[in-house]
Design a protein around this motif. Structure first.
Motif: not given
Lengths: 107, 115
Positions: A32-34, A48-52, A87-91
Motif C-alpha cells: 500500500l502506497q500513498w 510505502y505503508i502496508p501496515s503500521g 492511495c494505491a493498493f495491491g501486490t
C-alpha cells in the motif's frame, strides 16, 4: 476485484490547517502506497505503508491492515501541499489506484 | 540515472498512426511498470516487467498495445493504429522490488493526443 475508495474526494483548507485523508481497500494488503500528484502532473511517492505508522516531516500515515484502511495526515498545511493525493493498493507487480483526494490549500 | 526519464513528453498524432513511448528507469531498478492516466478512467495499470520479462500484462487494453524491455533497462510502449480513446498520459515507474520496500518512482509521463 480489488477496490480502493478514497475520501473525501475534494478538500479545501486554509494554510496552517490539519487534515486527514482516508483510504479503504477491499482485500488483505502487502503493498500500500500513498502518492501526491502536484499541479504539474508529477507523481511523488509519499509512503510505502502496508501496515503500521510512518512519519515524514508534516506528513504521517497509518495503515490498519486488519480493518482494511489507511489514513494520511497532513499537519500545518502549506500551499505547496495542493494537488491530488492517491492511495494505491495491491501486490508487488500491480497497484490499483483510488480516484484520489483533490486538495487545495489557500492563503 | 537519477530519476525515471520518459520521452517524448508530448506527442500529437493522427488516428491510425503508430506511436512509440520510451522509458528509462532508475539505474539498478529491476521492476518497471507502465500506467495510463486519462480523465475518465483515473490511473490504470498496463504492464509490469521484472528484468526483461513481463509476468503481468493484464492491463494492456487491446492487441494494438505492446511493450518490451531490453537489457533490463529501457522499455518501449508501442501503440499501433492509434485511436482517439488512446489519448492519455502514459506513466512509467520503476522499483528496486526489494521485499518490504517496493516503492514506485514515477517519471513525468508522456502525454499522447490522438486527433
Amino acid at each position: 476485484g480489488i477496490q480502493v475508495e478514497q475520501s473525501p474526494p475534494d478538500l479545501i483548507l486554509q494554510e496552517g490547517a490539519n487534515s486527514t485523508l482516508r483510504c479503504n481497500f477491499s482485500d488483505s494488503v502487502n503493498n500500500l502506497q500513498w502518492f501526491h500528484q502536484n499541479p504539474w502532473g508529477q507523481l511523488i511517492n509519499l509512503f510505502y505503508i502496508p501496515s503500521g505508522t510512518k512519519q515524514n516531516g508534516r506528513l504521517s500515515a497509518t495503515t490498519v491492515a486488519t480493518e482494511r484502511y489507511s489514513l494520511l495526515y497532513i499537519s500545518s498545511s502549506q500551499t505547496t501541499d495542493s494537488g491530488v493525493y492517491f492511495c494505491a493498493f495491491g501486490t508487488a507487480s500491480k497497484l490499483t489506484f483510488g480516484t484520489g483526494t483533490r486538495l487545495q490549500v489557500t492563503l | 540515472g537519477a530519476g525515471v526519464s520518459q520521452s517524448p513528453s508530448n506527442k500529437v498524432t493522427e488516428k491510425g498512426k503508430d506511436v512509440e513511448l520510451r522509458c528509462d528507469p532508475i539505474s539498478g531498478h529491476t521492476a518497471l511498470y507502465w500506467y495510463r492516466q486519462s480523465l475518465g478512467q483515473g490511473l490504470e495499470f498496463l504492464i509490469y516487467f521484472q528484468g526483461n520479462s513481463a509476468p503481468d500484462k493484464s492491463g494492456l487494453p487491446s492487441d494494438r498495445f505492446s511493450a518490451e524491455r531490453t537489457g533490463g533497462s529501457v522499455s518501449t510502449l508501442t501503440i499501433q493504429r492509434t485511436q482517439q480513446e488512446d489519448s492519455a498520459v502514459y506513466l512509467c515507474a520503476s522499483s528496486s522490488n526489494r521485499a518490504g520496500a517496493n516503492v514506485l518512482t514515477f517519471g513525468a509521463g508522456s502525454r499522447l493526443t490522438v486527433l
